[in-house]
Write an enzyme that holds these catalytic residues in place. Structure first.
Site, PDB file in Angstrom:
ATOM      1  N   ARG A   2      53.996  37.443  -2.988  1.00 51.18           N
ATOM      2  CA  ARG A   2      53.617  38.709  -2.360  1.00 51.18           C
ATOM      3  C   ARG A   2      52.171  38.658  -1.878  1.00 51.18           C
ATOM      4  NH1 ARG A   2      55.298  43.246  -6.702  1.00 51.18           N
ATOM      5  NH2 ARG A   2      53.222  43.962  -6.098  1.00 51.18           N
ATOM      6  N   ARG A  29      51.893  56.955 -11.362  1.00 51.78           N
ATOM      7  CA  ARG A  29      50.787  56.049 -11.649  1.00 51.78           C
ATOM      8  C   ARG A  29      49.470  56.788 -11.770  1.00 51.78           C
ATOM      9  NH1 ARG A  29      53.323  51.064  -9.067  1.00 51.78           N
ATOM     10  NH2 ARG A  29      52.126  49.318  -9.865  1.00 51.78           N
ATOM     11  N   LYS A  49      58.076  45.374 -15.589  1.00 48.11           N
ATOM     12  CA  LYS A  49      58.833  46.595 -15.284  1.00 48.11           C
ATOM     13  C   LYS A  49      60.025  46.283 -14.389  1.00 48.11           C
ATOM     14  CE  LYS A  49      55.261  48.638 -13.425  1.00 48.11           C
ATOM     15  NZ  LYS A  49      54.279  47.529 -13.559  1.00 48.11           N
ATOM     16  N   ARG A  58      54.227  34.638 -10.025  1.00 48.14           N
ATOM     17  CA  ARG A  58      55.392  35.432  -9.589  1.00 48.14           C
ATOM     18  C   ARG A  58      55.859  35.010  -8.210  1.00 48.14           C
ATOM     19  NH1 ARG A  58      55.332  41.818 -10.105  1.00 48.14           N
ATOM     20  NH2 ARG A  58      53.389  41.694  -8.909  1.00 48.14           N
ATOM     21  N   ARG A  77      43.880  45.579  -9.055  1.00 42.14           N
ATOM     22  CA  ARG A  77      45.059  46.335  -9.519  1.00 42.14           C
ATOM     23  C   ARG A  77      44.957  46.624 -11.012  1.00 42.14           C
ATOM     24  NH1 ARG A  77      49.138  42.313  -7.180  1.00 42.14           N
ATOM     25  NH2 ARG A  77      50.771  43.417  -8.297  1.00 42.14           N
TER      26      ARG A  77
HETATM   27  P1  ADP Z   1      53.383  45.709  -9.594  1.00 42.65           P
HETATM   28  O1  ADP Z   1      54.819  45.291  -9.722  1.00 42.65           O
HETATM   29  O2  ADP Z   1      52.482  44.547  -9.478  1.00 42.65           O
HETATM   30  O3  ADP Z   1      52.967  46.712 -10.621  1.00 42.65           O
HETATM   31  P2  ADP Z   1      54.261  47.415  -7.486  1.00 42.65           P
HETATM   32  O4  ADP Z   1      55.249  46.630  -6.727  1.00 42.65           O
HETATM   33  O5  ADP Z   1      54.765  48.444  -8.433  1.00 42.65           O
HETATM   34  O6  ADP Z   1      53.244  46.433  -8.194  1.00 42.65           O
HETATM   35  O7  ADP Z   1      53.261  48.140  -6.482  1.00 42.65           O
HETATM   36  C1  ADP Z   1      52.654  47.439  -5.433  1.00 42.65           C
HETATM   37  C2  ADP Z   1      51.627  48.348  -4.740  1.00 42.65           C
HETATM   38  O8  ADP Z   1      52.290  49.488  -4.194  1.00 42.65           O
HETATM   39  C3  ADP Z   1      50.546  48.928  -5.644  1.00 42.65           C
HETATM   40  O9  ADP Z   1      49.453  48.042  -5.839  1.00 42.65           O
HETATM   41  C4  ADP Z   1      50.149  50.171  -4.859  1.00 42.65           C
HETATM   42  O10 ADP Z   1      49.328  49.833  -3.750  1.00 42.65           O
HETATM   43  C5  ADP Z   1      51.486  50.649  -4.313  1.00 42.65           C
HETATM   44  N1  ADP Z   1      52.158  51.604  -5.217  1.00 42.65           N
HETATM   45  C6  ADP Z   1      53.327  51.422  -5.874  1.00 42.65           C
HETATM   46  N2  ADP Z   1      53.650  52.517  -6.593  1.00 42.65           N
HETATM   47  C7  ADP Z   1      52.640  53.412  -6.394  1.00 42.65           C
HETATM   48  C8  ADP Z   1      52.377  54.726  -6.882  1.00 42.65           C
HETATM   49  N3  ADP Z   1      53.212  55.367  -7.726  1.00 42.65           N
HETATM   50  N4  ADP Z   1      51.232  55.325  -6.473  1.00 42.65           N
HETATM   51  C9  ADP Z   1      50.380  54.726  -5.633  1.00 42.65           C
HETATM   52  N5  ADP Z   1      50.562  53.494  -5.143  1.00 42.65           N
HETATM   53  C10 ADP Z   1      51.685  52.830  -5.519  1.00 42.65           C
HETATM   54  P1  ADP Z   2      56.127  44.316 -12.799  1.00 39.70           P
HETATM   55  O1  ADP Z   2      57.329  44.896 -12.114  1.00 39.70           O
HETATM   56  O2  ADP Z   2      55.697  45.111 -13.994  1.00 39.70           O
HETATM   57  O3  ADP Z   2      55.006  44.059 -11.838  1.00 39.70           O
HETATM   58  P2  ADP Z   2      57.676  41.810 -12.960  1.00 39.70           P
HETATM   59  O4  ADP Z   2      58.973  42.188 -13.569  1.00 39.70           O
HETATM   60  O5  ADP Z   2      57.636  41.578 -11.504  1.00 39.70           O
HETATM   61  O6  ADP Z   2      56.525  42.892 -13.393  1.00 39.70           O
HETATM   62  O7  ADP Z   2      57.142  40.512 -13.744  1.00 39.70           O
HETATM   63  C1  ADP Z   2      55.936  39.860 -13.352  1.00 39.70           C
HETATM   64  C2  ADP Z   2      56.124  38.337 -13.458  1.00 39.70           C
HETATM   65  O8  ADP Z   2      56.255  37.955 -14.833  1.00 39.70           O
HETATM   66  C3  ADP Z   2      57.378  37.798 -12.764  1.00 39.70           C
HETATM   67  O9  ADP Z   2      57.074  36.556 -12.225  1.00 39.70           O
HETATM   68  C4  ADP Z   2      58.414  37.695 -13.890  1.00 39.70           C
HETATM   69  O10 ADP Z   2      59.362  36.651 -13.652  1.00 39.70           O
HETATM   70  C5  ADP Z   2      57.531  37.371 -15.094  1.00 39.70           C
HETATM   71  N1  ADP Z   2      58.010  37.987 -16.347  1.00 39.70           N
HETATM   72  C6  ADP Z   2      58.604  39.194 -16.514  1.00 39.70           C
HETATM   73  N2  ADP Z   2      58.870  39.433 -17.829  1.00 39.70           N
HETATM   74  C7  ADP Z   2      58.424  38.333 -18.512  1.00 39.70           C
HETATM   75  C8  ADP Z   2      58.397  37.970 -19.901  1.00 39.70           C
HETATM   76  N3  ADP Z   2      58.882  38.795 -20.846  1.00 39.70           N
HETATM   77  N4  ADP Z   2      57.859  36.775 -20.229  1.00 39.70           N
HETATM   78  C9  ADP Z   2      57.356  35.948 -19.263  1.00 39.70           C
HETATM   79  N5  ADP Z   2      57.344  36.241 -17.952  1.00 39.70           N
HETATM   80  C10 ADP Z   2      57.869  37.427 -17.560  1.00 39.70           C
END
Ligand code: ADP
Ligand code: ADP
Length: 226
Positions: free
Chosen positions: A163, A91, A16, A130, A174
């Site tokens: 992270r 979410r 995302k 990541r 998660r």
């Molecule tokens: P990821 O990229 O791995 O999906 P995020 O960076 O979006 O994780 O979110 C990290 C953490 O922040 C989540 O595990 C949760 O604890 C919190 N968080 C983010 N967005 C939300 C939301 N919309 N509702 C509740 N918690 C959230």
């Molecule tokens: P989210 O915001 O959904 O948690 P991220 O954009 O942070 O996801 O991506 C999670 C990890 O996967 C990062 O280390 C990123 O560089 C890698 N990644 C993202 N898109 C791809 C893809 N299409 N193929 C392989 N690795 C990816």
């Protein structure tokens, strides 16, 4: 032309943020990533950050009432008047309902939801490698998207970190949270005819291209419907 009020949906690590960054550049719409907003609040030790930290470290979702206020306020601003990109919000079903209620009040609605679809195994591979830039949250992967210089962000040169919540135990939690609390939103938005599935397992350029094509098609459909 119809406005784009876009939600990026998908499990943790689905891409995302990676795709959101590109969309933000391409579309020039305000981009709200709740994870980034919460991490900044933790770093700045604000009240929001102090409340959120324990939940985030455990891989639990922060309570709805904590995050809904942040997004509702952002969407009420002039910046979001012509459209927006939401990453990581909503979410839960109550979050989606709160978003709908706010947009309804503004005479608007969510116009597109992209589900970035990847398997749980792929999530584990991606989050395991990541690396995130400490300053601005730019995202890399040790194998799939390595930085040019090890340990440094290509974009702003700041340090790349793992992270706190990107560890195996937290990743499992998660994923559970995603399946239990967030996945019901797939039906929620499907019923409103705004959901489109994107194959998130292809390489980032191909995913970006599929997103671009999907949004272009949705725009055409919406313009025809007006
Ligand atoms: P990821 O990229 O791995 O999906 P995020 O960076 O979006 O994780 O979110 C990290 C953490 O922040 C989540 O595990 C949760 O604890 C919190 N968080 C983010 N967005 C939300 C939301 N919309 N509702 C509740 N918690 C959230
Ligand atoms: P989210 O915001 O959904 O948690 P991220 O954009 O942070 O996801 O991506 C999670 C990890 O996967 C990062 O280390 C990123 O560089 C890698 N990644 C993202 N898109 C791809 C893809 N299409 N193929 C392989 N690795 C990816």
């Amino acid at each position: 032309m119809a406005e784009l009020n876009l939600v990026l949906l998908g499990p943790p690590g689905s891409g995302k943020g990676t795709q959101g960054e590109r969309l933000n550049e391409d579309l020039r719409l305000p981009y709200y990533a709740t994870g980034d907003i919460l991490r900044a609040a933790v770093r700045d030790k604000t009240e929001l950050g102090r409340t959120a930290k324990g939940y985030m470290d455990a891989g639990d979702l922060v309570p709805d009432e904590v995050i809904v206020g942040v997004i509702v306020e952002a969407l009420d601003s002039d910046a979001a008047r012509d459209g927006f990109i939401l990453d990581g919000f909503p979410r839960t079903t109550p979050q989606a309902e709160a978003l709908d209620a706010k947009l309804d009040e503004l005479g608007r609605r969510v116009t597109a939801v992209l589900l970035i679809d990847v398997t749980d195994d792929e999530v584990v591979r991606r989050i395991g490698g990541r690396r995130t830039c400490a300053e601005n949250g730019h995202v890399f992967h040790v194998d799939f998207n390595p930085p040019k210089r090890e340990g440094a962000c290509d974009i702003d040169g700041s340090e790349l970190i793992t992270r706190d919540d990107d560890n195996p135990a937290t990743i499992r939690n998660r994923l559970n949270q995603y399946h239990e609390k967030t996945e019901p939103l797939v039906d929620y938005y499907d019923q409103r005819s705004v959901l489109r599935r994107i194959d998130g397992e292809k390489d980032p350029d191909e995913v970006a291209e599929e997103i671009r094509r999907t949004l272009a098609t949705m725009r055409l459909e919406q313009d025809e419907a007006v």
